[in-house]
Design an enzyme around this catalytic site. Structure first.
Site, short mmCIF file in Angstrom:
data_model
loop_
_atom_site.label_atom_id
_atom_site.label_comp_id
_atom_site.label_asym_id
_atom_site.label_seq_id
_atom_site.Cartn_x
_atom_site.Cartn_y
_atom_site.Cartn_z
N ASN A 7 0.84 -1.05 -0.19
CA ASN A 7 -0.04 0.13 -0.04
C ASN A 7 0.86 1.46 0.08
O ASN A 7 1.63 1.59 1.16
CB ASN A 7 -0.80 -0.09 1.49
CG ASN A 7 -1.69 1.11 1.51
OD1 ASN A 7 -1.75 2.02 0.67
ND2 ASN A 7 -2.30 1.49 2.52
N TRP A 8 0.99 1.96 -1.03
CA TRP A 8 1.78 2.95 -1.26
C TRP A 8 1.33 4.30 -0.58
O TRP A 8 2.01 5.43 -0.47
CB TRP A 8 2.05 3.40 -2.61
CG TRP A 8 3.02 2.27 -3.22
CD1 TRP A 8 3.72 1.27 -2.66
CD2 TRP A 8 3.59 2.19 -4.55
NE1 TRP A 8 4.42 0.43 -3.62
CE2 TRP A 8 4.60 1.17 -4.71
CE3 TRP A 8 3.44 2.73 -5.92
CZ2 TRP A 8 5.03 0.65 -6.12
CZ3 TRP A 8 3.88 2.54 -6.96
CH2 TRP A 8 4.74 1.40 -7.13
N LYS A 9 -0.04 4.32 -0.38
CA LYS A 9 -0.46 5.56 0.31
C LYS A 9 -0.20 6.88 -0.53
O LYS A 9 -0.13 6.63 -1.85
CB LYS A 9 0.26 5.66 1.81
CG LYS A 9 -0.05 4.30 2.72
CD LYS A 9 0.14 4.62 4.03
CE LYS A 9 0.19 3.21 4.73
NZ LYS A 9 -0.02 3.35 6.29
N HIS A 93 -9.57 1.03 5.11
CA HIS A 93 -8.07 1.09 5.67
C HIS A 93 -8.23 2.24 6.89
O HIS A 93 -9.21 3.17 6.99
CB HIS A 93 -7.01 1.89 4.70
CG HIS A 93 -5.73 1.88 5.19
ND1 HIS A 93 -5.46 2.82 5.94
CD2 HIS A 93 -4.85 0.72 4.88
CE1 HIS A 93 -4.04 2.64 6.26
NE2 HIS A 93 -3.90 1.39 5.83
N GLU A 95 -6.42 4.61 8.07
CA GLU A 95 -6.38 6.13 7.84
C GLU A 95 -7.77 6.63 7.11
O GLU A 95 -8.03 7.70 7.34
CB GLU A 95 -5.34 6.15 6.94
CG GLU A 95 -3.86 6.00 7.42
CD GLU A 95 -2.71 5.42 6.69
OE1 GLU A 95 -2.79 5.44 5.57
OE2 GLU A 95 -1.93 4.89 7.35
N GLU A 163 -5.17 -5.16 10.57
CA GLU A 163 -4.04 -4.03 10.81
C GLU A 163 -4.39 -3.27 11.96
O GLU A 163 -5.19 -2.50 11.81
CB GLU A 163 -4.19 -3.03 9.43
CG GLU A 163 -3.83 -3.70 8.25
CD GLU A 163 -3.31 -2.82 7.25
OE1 GLU A 163 -2.21 -3.00 6.76
OE2 GLU A 163 -3.85 -1.76 6.99
N GLY A 169 2.49 2.17 10.69
CA GLY A 169 3.65 3.13 10.55
C GLY A 169 4.44 3.80 11.70
O GLY A 169 5.12 4.58 11.99
N SER A 209 3.24 -2.17 10.05
CA SER A 209 5.13 -2.27 10.31
C SER A 209 5.91 -3.55 9.69
O SER A 209 6.72 -4.02 10.35
CB SER A 209 5.51 -1.77 11.71
OG SER A 209 5.01 -0.41 11.92
N GLY A 230 3.01 -1.14 4.18
CA GLY A 230 2.95 0.20 3.76
C GLY A 230 4.44 0.74 3.55
O GLY A 230 4.74 0.48 2.41
N GLY A 231 4.96 1.27 4.49
CA GLY A 231 6.41 1.89 4.23
C GLY A 231 7.38 1.02 3.52
O GLY A 231 8.15 1.53 2.63
P1 PGA Z 1 2.91 0.34 7.44
O1 PGA Z 1 1.47 0.44 6.73
O2 PGA Z 1 3.52 -1.05 6.91
O3 PGA Z 1 3.79 1.49 6.99
O4 PGA Z 1 2.85 0.25 8.86
C1 PGA Z 1 0.59 -0.70 6.69
C2 PGA Z 1 -0.71 -0.28 6.15
O5 PGA Z 1 -1.09 0.87 6.50
O6 PGA Z 1 -1.13 -0.76 5.14
#
Ligand code: PGA
Length: 247
Positions: A7-9, A93, A95, A163, A169, A209, A230-231
């Site tokens: 997930n590149w956000k 998600h 966020e 999640e 993050g 993470s 994500g990251g």
């Molecule tokens: P993260 O994000 O790996 O940066 O914690 C995961 C996500 O939000 O899907």
């Protein structure tokens, strides 16, 4: 077979997205796993049509509106995302839920529109740290899952991602035991709602993470069918290392 999703956000516009794929050599990676990348909408079509992308890497959209079309400035529809090249779609998600105030009801409407558009929903659920400390993990994740289940029962295919919000993050991850416990809760509810055979077709991913260093342990945890990253999915090398960690 595991599902490894990135997930590149709000990272990687078209230029950076194509650079990622010129570095990401899917052909050299274990071929048994299903790979999905969720680029931001501005990059989705470029990525979907790029010859640099190995066709093994499928594309998903990070968010859609719950209506088919209309006067919704700044939004995109599920049909548009599909037309632009998406096959999968994140929905719910954390966020979206916590930064943009998306409600369970809106999440459910989005699941409906995704199914109508022929996209595969990836329903994200997870508790906040306060909810975990209050012993509400099961209650919260089942409420988020149940809201969507009525519609998901008619989906030809869907995925669930557990999640925990406090792990996204932050560099903190759930322990393997925490992940197994939450995945077990979700799995039992899916089995109860749709029967063992259909529920067995639904992968439950862990997200929060995930990095090359912890990916193997998390994916070895009983009940974890893959990861939503994500990251660490932004860098072609580290995303590739996570795929390798899946074995
Ligand atoms: P993260 O994000 O790996 O940066 O914690 C995961 C996500 O939000 O899907």
């Amino acid at each position: 077979m595991a599902v490894i999703a990135g997930n590149w956000k709000m990272h990687h516009g078209p230029t950076e997205a194509l650079n990622f794929f010129s570095e990401f050599e899917a052909g050299a990676l274990p071929s048994t796993h299903e790979l999905i990348v969720f680029p931001p909408i501005a990059s989705l079509h470029a990525v979907a049509t790029s010859e640099q992308r190995d066709s093994r890497v499928q594309i998903g959209v990070q968010n859609v509106h719950w209506e088919d079309s209309g006067a919704f400035t700044g939004e995109i529809s599920a049909h548009m995302a599909k037309d632009a090249g998406a096959t999968f779609a994140l929905v719910g998600h954390s966020e979206r839920r916590h930064v943009f105030g998306e409600t369970v009801m809106q999440t459910n409407l989005k699941v409906d529109v995704l199914i109508r558009a022929g996209l595969v929903p990836v329903l994200c659920v997870g508790e906040t740290i306060q909810e975990r400390q209050a012993g509400l993990v099961e209650e919260v994740i089942l409420r988020q899952l149940d809201g969507a289940l009525a519609s998901l029962r008619s989906a030809p295919r869907f995925l669930v991602a557990y999640e925990p919000v406090w792990a996204i993050g932050t560099g903190e991850t759930a322990t393997s035991a925490d992940a197994t416990s939450a995945h077990g809760t979700l799995r039992r509810r899916l089995e109860h709602a749709m029967g063992m055979v259909q529920a067995a077709q639904i992968p439950i991913l862990y997200g929060g993470s995930v990095k090359p260093e912890n990916a193997a342990d998390l994916m070895d945890a009983p009940g974890v069918d893959g990861v939503l990253v994500g990251g660490a999915s932004l860098d072609a090398t580290s995303f590739g290392e996570i795929v390798v960690a899946a074995g």
